[in-house]
Design a protein around this motif. Sequence first.
Motif, mmCIF file in Angstrom:
data_model
loop_
_atom_site.group_PDB
_atom_site.id
_atom_site.type_symbol
_atom_site.label_atom_id
_atom_site.label_comp_id
_atom_site.label_asym_id
_atom_site.label_seq_id
_atom_site.Cartn_x
_atom_site.Cartn_y
_atom_site.Cartn_z
ATOM 1 N N LYS A 181 0.832 -1.195 0.000
ATOM 2 C CA LYS A 181 0.000 0.000 0.000
ATOM 3 C C LYS A 181 0.876 1.257 0.000
ATOM 4 C CE LYS A 181 -3.905 1.970 2.558
ATOM 5 N NZ LYS A 181 -4.779 1.797 3.758
ATOM 6 N N ASN A 182 0.522 2.233 -0.866
ATOM 7 C CA ASN A 182 1.191 3.541 -1.001
ATOM 8 C C ASN A 182 2.501 3.489 -1.768
ATOM 9 O OD1 ASN A 182 -0.869 4.793 0.470
ATOM 10 N ND2 ASN A 182 0.198 4.471 2.426
ATOM 11 N N ALA A 229 22.125 3.588 -2.680
ATOM 12 C CA ALA A 229 22.386 2.504 -3.632
ATOM 13 C C ALA A 229 23.413 2.935 -4.671
ATOM 14 C CB ALA A 229 21.086 2.082 -4.319
ATOM 15 N N PRO A 230 24.324 2.062 -5.062
ATOM 16 C CA PRO A 230 25.362 2.431 -6.046
ATOM 17 C C PRO A 230 24.828 2.521 -7.474
ATOM 18 C CG PRO A 230 25.608 0.139 -5.421
ATOM 19 C CD PRO A 230 24.541 0.695 -4.530
ATOM 20 N N ASN A 231 23.662 1.903 -7.756
ATOM 21 C CA ASN A 231 23.181 1.848 -9.143
ATOM 22 C C ASN A 231 22.125 2.892 -9.475
ATOM 23 O OD1 ASN A 231 21.272 0.563 -7.485
ATOM 24 N ND2 ASN A 231 20.473 -0.663 -9.207
ATOM 25 N N VAL A 232 21.830 3.811 -8.573
ATOM 26 C CA VAL A 232 20.827 4.832 -8.865
ATOM 27 C C VAL A 232 21.372 5.781 -9.930
ATOM 28 C CG1 VAL A 232 21.591 6.388 -7.000
ATOM 29 C CG2 VAL A 232 19.243 6.516 -7.865
ATOM 30 N N ALA A 233 20.493 6.154 -10.908
ATOM 31 C CA ALA A 233 20.909 7.019 -12.008
ATOM 32 C C ALA A 233 19.727 7.810 -12.513
ATOM 33 C CB ALA A 233 21.518 6.180 -13.136
ATOM 34 N N ALA A 234 19.991 8.883 -13.216
ATOM 35 C CA ALA A 234 18.924 9.726 -13.764
ATOM 36 C C ALA A 234 18.144 8.960 -14.826
ATOM 37 C CB ALA A 234 19.530 10.988 -14.361
ATOM 38 N N ASP A 235 16.867 9.321 -14.968
ATOM 39 C CA ASP A 235 15.930 8.759 -15.956
ATOM 40 C C ASP A 235 15.496 7.323 -15.635
ATOM 41 O OD1 ASP A 235 16.070 11.151 -17.431
ATOM 42 O OD2 ASP A 235 17.869 10.433 -18.482
ATOM 43 N N GLN A 236 15.827 6.809 -14.452
ATOM 44 C CA GLN A 236 15.356 5.478 -14.055
ATOM 45 C C GLN A 236 13.922 5.551 -13.524
ATOM 46 O OE1 GLN A 236 18.226 4.303 -11.089
ATOM 47 N NE2 GLN A 236 19.461 3.082 -12.535
ATOM 48 N N LYS A 237 13.181 4.483 -13.755
ATOM 49 C CA LYS A 237 11.892 4.314 -13.097
ATOM 50 C C LYS A 237 12.131 3.367 -11.912
ATOM 51 C CE LYS A 237 9.704 6.853 -16.022
ATOM 52 N NZ LYS A 237 8.900 6.325 -17.117
ATOM 53 N N VAL A 238 11.710 3.804 -10.725
ATOM 54 C CA VAL A 238 12.024 3.076 -9.496
ATOM 55 C C VAL A 238 10.770 2.880 -8.644
ATOM 56 C CG1 VAL A 238 14.405 3.896 -9.414
ATOM 57 C CG2 VAL A 238 12.602 5.232 -8.319
ATOM 58 N N VAL A 239 10.910 2.035 -7.610
ATOM 59 C CA VAL A 239 9.846 1.861 -6.612
ATOM 60 C C VAL A 239 10.087 2.899 -5.520
ATOM 61 C CG1 VAL A 239 8.766 0.305 -4.969
ATOM 62 C CG2 VAL A 239 9.680 -0.607 -7.106
ATOM 63 N N PHE A 240 9.070 3.743 -5.303
ATOM 64 C CA PHE A 240 9.226 4.859 -4.366
ATOM 65 C C PHE A 240 8.243 4.715 -3.204
ATOM 66 C CE2 PHE A 240 8.176 9.368 -3.172
ATOM 67 C CZ PHE A 240 9.379 9.629 -2.536
ATOM 68 N N ALA A 241 8.770 4.899 -1.976
ATOM 69 C CA ALA A 241 7.942 4.864 -0.772
ATOM 70 C C ALA A 241 7.816 6.280 -0.234
ATOM 71 C CB ALA A 241 8.573 3.952 0.266
ATOM 72 N N PRO A 242 6.655 6.952 -0.454
ATOM 73 C CA PRO A 242 6.463 8.304 0.070
ATOM 74 C C PRO A 242 6.412 8.300 1.596
ATOM 75 C CG PRO A 242 4.831 7.756 -1.618
ATOM 76 C CD PRO A 242 5.508 6.487 -1.228
ATOM 77 N N ILE A 243 6.467 9.481 2.183
ATOM 78 C CA ILE A 243 6.372 9.624 3.635
ATOM 79 C C ILE A 243 5.052 9.016 4.121
ATOM 80 C CG2 ILE A 243 6.158 11.301 5.510
ATOM 81 C CD1 ILE A 243 8.074 13.098 3.881
ATOM 82 N N GLY A 244 5.136 8.197 5.194
ATOM 83 C CA GLY A 244 3.956 7.523 5.739
ATOM 84 C C GLY A 244 3.809 6.084 5.289
ATOM 85 N N THR A 245 4.611 5.656 4.297
ATOM 86 C CA THR A 245 4.529 4.285 3.785
ATOM 87 C C THR A 245 5.172 3.298 4.762
ATOM 88 O OG1 THR A 245 4.654 5.109 1.521
ATOM 89 C CG2 THR A 245 5.122 2.765 1.847
ATOM 90 N N ILE A 246 4.573 2.121 4.901
ATOM 91 C CA ILE A 246 5.142 1.035 5.715
ATOM 92 C C ILE A 246 5.966 0.135 4.797
ATOM 93 C CG2 ILE A 246 4.664 -0.901 7.255
ATOM 94 C CD1 ILE A 246 3.818 1.761 8.430
ATOM 95 N N ILE A 247 7.254 -0.007 5.090
ATOM 96 C CA ILE A 247 8.141 -0.859 4.284
ATOM 97 C C ILE A 247 7.909 -2.326 4.671
ATOM 98 C CG2 ILE A 247 10.531 -1.411 3.712
ATOM 99 C CD1 ILE A 247 9.543 1.289 2.660
#
Length: 800
Positions: A44-45, A81-99
């Motif tokens: 969720k979120n 993370a060492p592999n983060v780069a511009a123009d990537q689509k990633v999984v994002f957890a906004p504030i309030g999200t439970i990991i």
Amino acid sequence: MKISLNWLKQYIDLNEISTKEIVDKLTMSGLEVEDVVDENELYKNLIVAEVRSVAKHPNANKLTVCEVYDGKETLQVICGAPNVAADQKVVFAPIGTIIPNGNFQIKKAKIRGVESNGMICAEDELLLSDDHSGIMVLDSDLKPGKPITEALNLNDVIFEIAVTPNRPDALSHVGVARDLSALFNRDLNLPEINLKESKVKAENIASVEVSDFVNCPRYSATVVMNVQIKESPEWLKNLLTKIGLRPINNIVDVTNFILHELGQPLHAFDLDLLEGKKIIVKSTEQENEFVTLDSKERKLPPNTLMICDAKREVAIAGIMGGENSEINPSTKNILIESAYFNPSSIRKTSKALQLSTDSSYRFERGTDPSITKYAAERAAQLIAELSGGEVADGILDVYPKVIERKEITLRYQRVTKILGYEISKEKIHQILSRLGLALKDIDENSLLVSVPTFRPDLEREIDLIEEIARINGYDNIPVVPKINITLEKKTDQQKFEDDVRIIISSLGFFEMINNPLESEWEARLTGNPIFLANPQSAEMSCLRTSLFAGGLNSVKRNLNYGIRNMMLFEVGNVFQKKSDSTINTFDDISEKQNLILILSGNEEEKSWYNEEKNFDFYSLKGFVNSFIQKISLDNQLTDSYYSSENEIYSYHFTKNFKNQLIGKGGKVKKDVLSKFDINQDVFVFEFDLSALKQITPDVKKYIEPLKFPKIIRDFAFVFDKSVQYLDVKNFILEKASSLLKSVELFDIFERESLGSDKKSMAFTLEYYDESRTLTEDEVDKDFNYLITEISKKFNAKLRG
């Protein structure tokens, strides 16, 4: 076992039924749901986001400051993370999200002085894999802001179900769907087989031969030619991943899919690696070694069921294939094995190798012998579709003796009587039909039920009634406002055993509880052993024939702990094989309950007021007699004494009821004790408690005390060793006058001075009359007469 709700929906319509209803119904029907993972709640979120830019963190070398667009706004996020780069689509957890991994909530934070407004996630943080090498990079076509549950098809519900050993039919999605079909009265839809077979006959390119039909009653196989080994499609990988399996390739993944779809284990062989294009099923004759798919060399015990080709072994039947025939990137032609193996054979091998697999887990519990052909064809169809191959015409199916379906008569009145409430005939028919049972010969009072082979647990009418009760729902059992109880005397089946324990404990004994399994040599000490079909070890290969060996092992353990003085007892069941022939029915074995008493060490310790005294034969006899007296059988049991040794005792005595042996014991021989590493004397007496329980004690009654004095006389004779005490006692009572009321043995004596084949027995004789005082003359007359008669009868000599 993990079950996917989306996978279940392929076989049954579950629309408008909530997850809670499914969980409650399955659990109440016997398929306990231990855990539920709802991916819509778990993720969720969590959304798709786009990394717009990345820059080095000003205060940390290993951190990156990212600009992340979540579909609405651009946020600053710190990422390690060492592999983060511009123009990537990633999984994002906004504030309030439970990991998911760790179950912690994302909050706005400052990391090394720089603000972070969320978290870019790795696969392990999402519980999608163990990979934590970097963030999870998504397909570039995904739109920012889209929920992960939609983007990655994480919209399933996974059930963790505990399946009891008697329900092998439920170890698959179709098996669980069948129960749901009965629980919710909805149709079960099995996949249809639409094979497009080539003109090449399967029997012309491969063959199957079975040598051991006992352990392999059926072996089916299909052949798929010209396959291309590649990665499985997303739908297949997704289903396998959801239940915790790792996708490998399109061939192996299909066999795993069928296993979890139908509950039928399959194995795919590279047909070109099989010598002679042949499968031979046989058991090994001697111990050998075999390298399995996991690259481990395993020692196979004799009588291991193996799958072989024309020259060598290629798989351990029902457990794991071998390296020498596994599917590899160059494989072109495959043979799909779909067999039914004897559950006990697979379990025995699995335990011996300490190797348990998804296949062996199902074969041990019993798969469906009728589904092997269907499963092989289902797999062939899917493999042909996913690999571009073609299915050879026909199926190789060796099934010489068909396992017939059981037929059980079910009486409607019996259902009502057992359950205590009435279920309509229509409802009964519906439940049984939905469970896959065929209904035959239906009339007003009963019906004949044909039980499918996938339900080996249904053997009797009571099993069918249990199925009806669990599917109808235990929560549908009507409430009874009152229960009528008859005020009659209840029989406590355990009262006698409980009383025995109390009596023996009151005499100072401590109770021991030993394993009812023992080694063969221990069992043969005291009887004809019953062997276990699949023992866990040689030390537990037989049912105990007596409590003797277990008792001596307890003595040994106590001695090892430094405890030398012991008074031990045990109440337990013992088992005997009645003859040396094969056990076919329960009539060929006997089971009874025994009681054993064990004495060893000192009866009294040395002290300032007392000398040390060891337990001896008379200590044992005293405790035995005290017990017999406590249960009021002292006037019904007789004793017999044996001074010569046997297989167990140096000398012993027995307790008898009429001509029936009730118990036996004495001093254990030193060579027997040495086998148990015991270096001090042990005295044992073992009762047949089952027989003792059947003896009815005489009714207790008041006897007026004797008004006139008794006259006591003693004598001792030297007899041949072969003369038995009981024979002498009975002879005395037979020859004596009516004035003699009691004869008791009070001493047995042996010594070389008497002669190597002689022994002395001393008796006490008790004379009295209830109506008068006896004279010395009349007692002496009878006493002297007995001396003369005993001397003649037994060639005995009176001791001075």
